[in-house]
Design an enzyme around this catalytic site. Structure first.
Site, PDB file in Angstrom:
ATOM      1  N   LYS A 105      -6.277   5.996  -8.759  1.00 39.27           N
ATOM      2  CA  LYS A 105      -7.544   6.297  -8.063  1.00 39.27           C
ATOM      3  C   LYS A 105      -7.382   6.188  -6.549  1.00 39.27           C
ATOM      4  CE  LYS A 105     -10.333   4.107 -11.586  1.00 39.27           C
ATOM      5  NZ  LYS A 105      -9.903   2.786 -11.869  1.00 39.27           N
TER       6      LYS A 105
ATOM      7  N   ASP B 170       4.487  -2.710  -4.840  1.00 38.23           N
ATOM      8  CA  ASP B 170       5.423  -3.249  -3.837  1.00 38.23           C
ATOM      9  C   ASP B 170       5.772  -2.182  -2.803  1.00 38.23           C
ATOM     10  OD1 ASP B 170       5.429  -5.596  -5.286  1.00 38.23           O
ATOM     11  OD2 ASP B 170       7.165  -4.998  -6.481  1.00 38.23           O
TER      12      ASP B 170
ATOM     13  N   GLY C  14      12.940   2.578 -11.910  1.00 42.40           N
ATOM     14  CA  GLY C  14      13.434   1.506 -11.030  1.00 42.40           C
ATOM     15  C   GLY C  14      12.462   1.196  -9.916  1.00 42.40           C
TER      16      GLY C  14
ATOM     17  N   SER D  83      13.735   3.956  -6.704  1.00 47.78           N
ATOM     18  CA  SER D  83      12.803   5.086  -6.636  1.00 47.78           C
ATOM     19  C   SER D  83      12.062   5.172  -5.302  1.00 47.78           C
ATOM     20  CB  SER D  83      11.769   4.929  -7.759  1.00 47.78           C
ATOM     21  OG  SER D  83      11.042   3.722  -7.565  1.00 47.78           O
TER      22      SER D  83
HETATM   23  O1  RIB Z   1       6.308  -5.713  -8.958  1.00 47.42           O
HETATM   24  C1  RIB Z   1       7.384  -5.353  -9.762  1.00 47.42           C
HETATM   25  C2  RIB Z   1       8.359  -6.478  -9.852  1.00 47.42           C
HETATM   26  O2  RIB Z   1       7.765  -7.553 -10.539  1.00 47.42           O
HETATM   27  C3  RIB Z   1       9.613  -6.154 -10.639  1.00 47.42           C
HETATM   28  O3  RIB Z   1      10.632  -5.609  -9.846  1.00 47.42           O
HETATM   29  C4  RIB Z   1       9.969  -7.478 -11.285  1.00 47.42           C
HETATM   30  O4  RIB Z   1      11.136  -8.053 -10.794  1.00 47.42           O
HETATM   31  C5  RIB Z   1       8.764  -8.383 -11.052  1.00 47.42           C
HETATM   32  O5  RIB Z   1       9.014  -9.311 -10.098  1.00 47.42           O
END
Ligand code: RIB
Length: 298
Positions: free
Chosen positions: A224, A252, A287, A291
């Site tokens: 979204k 992340d 990954g 990625s």
């Molecule tokens: O946010 C994803 C991550 O959460 C993964 O790479 C894994 O290691 C966990 O920490």
């Protein structure tokens, strides 16, 4: 663009992708196995470095092959690794990840050395904290370390971005020290008690966090997009539409890209657009770090 400090975890992700994620007690055959560099802190540091940031990563690894490989990966993308320490008493972090055919995942983490980060480690890195333009951290390291980091960042007036993942309760004292918080829907619910499902519930949750003293709030809402709220305004910035292969680490990548955009002087809505693009690209491949896009791919 100023220097960026990321404080957080590093894991090796052991991933099985199959048609579906098994229920408790069930076995699912036919999966494919992958091993990737991961960990929320490392993923965010690498995302920022791949997008051109001058990044220092503060972390702890075990004295094992997994840790050695992780370190090589950080060096490869130009991260300053002088604040990465080896803890002889623990193994490097490991995450077991199951990914289904829609790219959704579930993750179980053995934190190992990530849990050995102490307040003293942060005091030892005082100069890195002082020279940063922005600091980014998450909750895959001890809460005590996060609290001390927030205190130190406030003392030297460096804005701290907290990605509150995985979801945990946060004290009001910690929240007051946060420049920007970036929960997803689940984490926002844990922090505010409001179930975030749309723009209106996101607004209500973000208001609560702002009332607790956080200056800027971004609630990420998967495909979204992301909702922001600060003194200047609020709104939902829609996400990019892509076909997801693996959503591991999308948040992340978003946070790593966000800190780059903010350190380049973009405002919150512009920074979210930049981060949405980077996160969208990252879910199109397997990954967490493999990625993530480089700057020219955006
Ligand atoms: O946010 C994803 C991550 O959460 C993964 O790479 C894994 O290691 C966990 O920490």
């Amino acid at each position: 663009m100023g220097k960026i400090l990321v404080v957080g975890s590093s894991n090796t992700d052991m991933v099985v992708k199959s048609g579906q994620i098994p229920r408790p007690g069930e076995t699912v055959l036919g999966g494919q196995f992958f091993s990737f560099a991961g960990g929320k802190g490392a993923n965010q540091a690498v995302a920022a470095a791949k997008l051109g940031g001058e990044v220092t990563f503060l972390a702890k690894l075990g004295a094992d092959e997994l840790g050695k490989n992780a370190l090589l990966g950080f060096e490869k993308v130009g991260i300053d690794t002088s604040s990465i320490w080896i803890d002889e008493s623990a193994h490097s972090g490991v995450a077991l990840i199951l990914v289904d055919e829609h790219g959704e995942n579930c993750i179980s983490v053995a934190s190992g050395a990530n849990n050995k980060i102490t307040g003293q480690d942060l005091l030892n890195a005082k100069s890195k904290i002082e020279e940063s333009s922005f600091i980014l951290t998450q909750l895959e390291i001890p809460m005590e370390a996060v609290s001390i980091l927030a205190e130190m960042a406030e003392e030297v007036n460096v804005p701290l971005i907290l990605n509150p993942a995985p979801a945990q309760h946060l004290t009001d004292q910690l929240l007051k020290r946060i420049f920007l918080i970036t929960p997803n829907e689940t984490e926002a619910e844990m922090l505010t008690g409001i179930q975030v499902t749309d723009e209106f519930s996101a607004f209500a949750a973000a208001e609560i966090l702002k009332e607790k003293g956080v200056k800027n709030v971004i609630i990420t809402m998967g495909s979204k997009g992301a909702f922001f709220l600060n003194e200047e305004g609020n709104g939902l910035i829609p996400g990019e539409k892509v076909k997801a292969v693996d959503t591991t680490g999308a948040g992340d990548t978003f946070n790593g890209a966000l800190i780059i955009a903010l350190s380049e002087g973009l405002d919150l809505p512009q920074a979210i657009k930049f981060a949405n693009k980077a996160a969208a690209i990252s879910v199109t491949k397997m990954g967490a770090q493999d990625s993530q896009p480089f700057r020219d791919q955006l």
